[in-house]
Design a protein around this motif. Structure first.
Motif: not given
Ligand code: 3PG
Length: 307
Positions: A225-232, A252-259
């Motif tokens: 699940r995406k929620e288990v990751i601390d995205e920061a 994650p919500a920051i997918d576009a940025d990371l990609a």
């Protein structure tokens, strides 16, 4: 007539729907289908006269339950049921079930599809590495984790696992090395595959400190699940550890940025694909239909999750 609704934003394979229909109509019930809906209003309308609903990651919250005046049972055709408001379902006198194990091989196979892609540098033509001999850590030894262990042995990997709820003896019986904690798993293994559910305890639990303790050439693969990751923490890890790769089936919500920033070290599937095989759809979908029939006809609550 008793009405069973299949409400799936991400539809099952047609052959699975055929199997579900056979079970439902064989019991003398009517089957209704709501697939690829774009608006919650469509779901609210479709559940109005449904006695039973089969879902996948579709959200069943209080407004849906309020609209579903005839509803007795919701079956999540799959494992994780964090998309269902269990307290609201209990308050509405609705039984909630899942179908544990039915789609787990599909998810486990995708782990390796993504892992080979990652160790071969996303097929960019540069020299990658192999999986053989690498230490793989499996976080949570449930149905998916066990299938991951089985396949990993075929690749010749050195397999470790940690599960807060599964005794070490059970893990070691499978020829997998049990470690004492999540921290130990990350410290020990170059590759960690996540199989924990999204709960109050696990949300945001995979943080920078854990990931940064991994050996050089670290890879985290997330089909949970995406929620288990601390995205920061994930963003920091990708920034500070040029040897680190993150591959995920749930963006994650920051997918576009990371990609954009890390095209050779970050990968997210365009859509959640783990359980999206004909076999998994047939297994989970038909199990859900059978559980509904058994519940409505015999009161069988074996797979109930809102006890
Ligand atoms: C599950 O919990 O069973 C998996 O995450 C699969 O989810 P899906 O049915 O939405 O593909």
């Amino acid at each position: 007539m008793t009405k069973v609704l299949v409400a799936t934003d991400k539809p099952f394979a047609a052959i699975a729907v055929k199997g579900i229909r056979e079970v439902v109509e064989g019991a003398g019930y009517e089957l209704a289908l709501l697939e690829k809906y774009t608006d919650k209003a469509q779901l609210l309308d479709a559940v109005k006269d449904a006695n039973a609903v089969i879902i996948r990651s579709d959200i069943i919250d209080a407004p849906v339950l309020d609209a579903a005046k005839e509803l007795k049972i919701v079956v999540r055709a799959g494992a994780g049921y964090d998309n269902v408001d269990l307290a609201a379902a209990t308050a509405h006198n609705v039984c909630v079930m899942n179908t544990p194990g039915q789609n787990s091989n599909a998810v486990a196979e995708l782990v390796f599809g993504m892992l080979v892609y990652a160790v071969r540098n996303f097929y960019n033509g540069t020299s990658g590495t192999e999986l053989m001999g690498k230490k793989l850590g499996i976080l949570a030894y449930g149905n998916v984790g066990r299938n991951v262990a089985r396949i990993a042995k075929g690749f010749g990997m050195d397999v470790y696992a940690y599960d807060a709820f599964c005794p070490a003896e059970v893990i070691e019986k499978d020829g997998v090395k049990a470690v004492a904690s999540t921290a130990d798993l990350f410290k020990t293994c170059q590759i960690v595959s996540l199989h924990i559910p999204a709960t109050a305890e696990t949300k945001g639990s995979i943080n920078f400190e854990l990931m940064n303790s991994m050996p050089k050439g670290a890879i985290v693969v997330n089909t949970a699940r995406k929620e288990v990751i601390d995205e920061a923490g994930l963003a920091k890890m990708l920034e500070e550890r040029p040897d680190f790769k993150y591959i995920t089936d749930i963006k994650p919500a920051i997918d576009a940025d990371l990609a954009a920033k890390y095209p050779d070290r970050y990968f997210g599937t365009p859509k959640k694909m783990g359980a999206q095989t004909a076999e998994a759809n047939i297994n989970a979908g038909i199990a859900a239909a059978k559980q509904i029939v058994d519940f409505l006809q015999n009161g069988n609550e074996k797979f109930r999750v809102n006890k």
